[in-house]
Scaffold this active site. Structure first.
Site, short mmCIF file in Angstrom:
data_model
loop_
_atom_site.label_atom_id
_atom_site.label_comp_id
_atom_site.label_asym_id
_atom_site.label_seq_id
_atom_site.Cartn_x
_atom_site.Cartn_y
_atom_site.Cartn_z
N GLY A 27 5.31 3.71 -0.62
CA GLY A 27 4.61 3.57 0.64
C GLY A 27 4.94 4.77 1.50
O GLY A 27 5.60 5.71 1.05
N ASP B 35 4.55 -11.05 6.43
CA ASP B 35 3.73 -10.22 5.55
C ASP B 35 3.64 -10.83 4.16
O ASP B 35 3.85 -10.16 3.15
CB ASP B 35 4.27 -8.79 5.48
CG ASP B 35 3.20 -7.78 5.07
OD1 ASP B 35 2.00 -8.08 5.26
OD2 ASP B 35 3.56 -6.69 4.59
#
Length: 413
Positions: free
Chosen positions: A40, A154
């Site tokens: 990421g 999340d």
């Protein structure tokens, strides 16, 4: 574990003390760092092998500075959460932590089955019984968080791992991961932040209302819908439409898509996708729900999809022919009041892969069209300005460091 009860809570973060020793030496002295597993913008996960024992792990490398700000406390928070949940079989284990001036390395349990997202991409259809077991185990993992007043914020397929590659044999265990944006919610201390991934974020997050453990329950409802159908209940042509659809709080269950899904599963989703957080099922409610507590016997399972029923593959074929936009998974973070500009990053403090979602959803009857968008999104656009995530996949370039350095980077102690 000693010291757990003394964890400090500041701004929704658990600031330790971290029981796991934070080692200052180079992680490569202890581990062979091999192939990259996931990347990421601020975190990279590598396959790691302990030099002496040969044991295999996942090494999550997290930058300590983001946009010029030191975020070491957020990494400490993630470590502390993992320590508090060390006894759960459904949450990844933390083994060691290494730190230098620019990054921290978390040595985590290696889940060899990979992300659940990959299974969603590869499987034409996931059996309802398998979905039920995935959700049942996810609930068990989230329960460990909620009893500590920790909200994950999340929950989605890319943050659920398969512990081994035995899924095809029907014998599998999931592992919940990535607690970088989780927050502690306690009595007398409200947490209001824009945190989450567009398709899975709850209405109260978009409205800048207080976050609670019910926020995770909305995400579990979306997760169940996605795993059963392969499509999302709220995605629009872009993030703006998605947020409006979520704020409307209307969920459609098309007969052709849900033809082979049990009524109990549909009711389970309906009891979670409730706009008012107080009206959603809790973890305990979910565990008592008939779909979880009293699964149908094999003889009672729905018949396979008939030739007259649209399949996931056919849905995707139609969607691709209509050139629908594929939405990139994105993390939205902002601190402060609602009148702010929000930038989206596809993997803030996470081990999220950066591949586009391979199953763009079809439009639901209640969702807005582009012609309706101008008036409908006014509620959102007055408060948030969104930018599509900018993802740069660059190989590591600094010897001794696992992530590329930022120019003129100031060490974060």
């Amino acid at each position: 574990m000693a010291g757990k009860g003394q964890s400090k809570n500041a701004g929704g973060l658990m600031l330790g003390p971290v029981v796991t020793p934070i080692r200052k030496e180079n992680v490569r002295n202890e581990y062979d760092i091999a192939k990259e597993i996931a990347r990421g913008k601020f975190a990279v996960v590598y396959h790691a092998t302990h030099r002496r024992t040969g044991h295999e792990y996942a090494a999550k490398v997290v930058k300590k500075r983001r946009r010029g700000k030191c975020v070491r406390n957020e990494v400490i928070h993630e470590c502390t959460v993992l320590e508090h949940c060390a006894n759960s079989p459904y949450i990844v284990n933390l083994f060691e932590v290494f730190e230098d001036d620019h990054e921290m390395v978390l040595i985590l349990e290696l889940a060899t089955g990979g992300e659940l997202q990959a299974l969603c991409d590869d499987e034409q259809d996931i059996k309802e019984e398998h979905v039920r077991r995935i959700i049942e185990q996810t609930l068990a993992g989230v329960y460990e968080l909620h009893k500590l007043n920790i909200v994950h914020l999340d929950i989605k397929p890319s943050n659920i791992l398969l512990a081994s590659d035995d899924y095809q044999h029907g014998d599998f265990t999931i592992k919940l991961c990535d607690f970088g944006i989780s927050r502690v919610v306690s009595a007398g201390q409200e947490v209001r932040e824009i945190l989450g991934t567009p398709d899975y974020v709850a209405p109260e997050v978009l409205n800048f209302d207080p976050i609670s453990i019910a926020t995770d329950m909305w995400s579990i409802g979306v997760l169940t819908y996605v795993l059963l159908t392969g499509i999302s209940p709220f995605t629009g042509d872009d993030n703006q439409e998605t947020y409006v659809n979520i704020n409307q709080g209307k969920v459609d269950f098309p007969a052709d898509v849900f033809a082979d899904i049990s009524p109990a599963a549909i009711d389970f989703i309906k009891c979670l996708l409730v706009k008012n957080p107080k009206g959603r099922m809790t973890i305990d409610d979910c565990r008592r729900h008939p779909w979880i507590s009293n699964p149908p016997a094999k003889d009672d399972q729905p018949e396979p999809v008939s030739s007259s029923t649209i399949t996931k593959a056919e849905i995707l074929e139609v969607q691709h022919s209509e050139v629908l936009i594929q939405i990139m998974p994105a993390i939205i973070t902002v601190s402060g009041g609602p009148d702010v500009s929000v930038e989206t990053d596809s993997a803030l403090s996470s081990s999220v892969t950066v591949d586009p979602v391979s199953s763009p959803p079809s439009r639901r009857p209640h969702q807005i069209t582009s012609n309706e968008k101008e008036n409908a999104v006014g509620i959102i656009t007055k408060r948030f300005k969104f930018r599509e995530p900018q993802i740069t996949l660059t190989p590591p370039s600094r010897k001794g460091s696992l992530t590329a350095p930022v120019q003129n980077q100031v060490p974060c102690k």
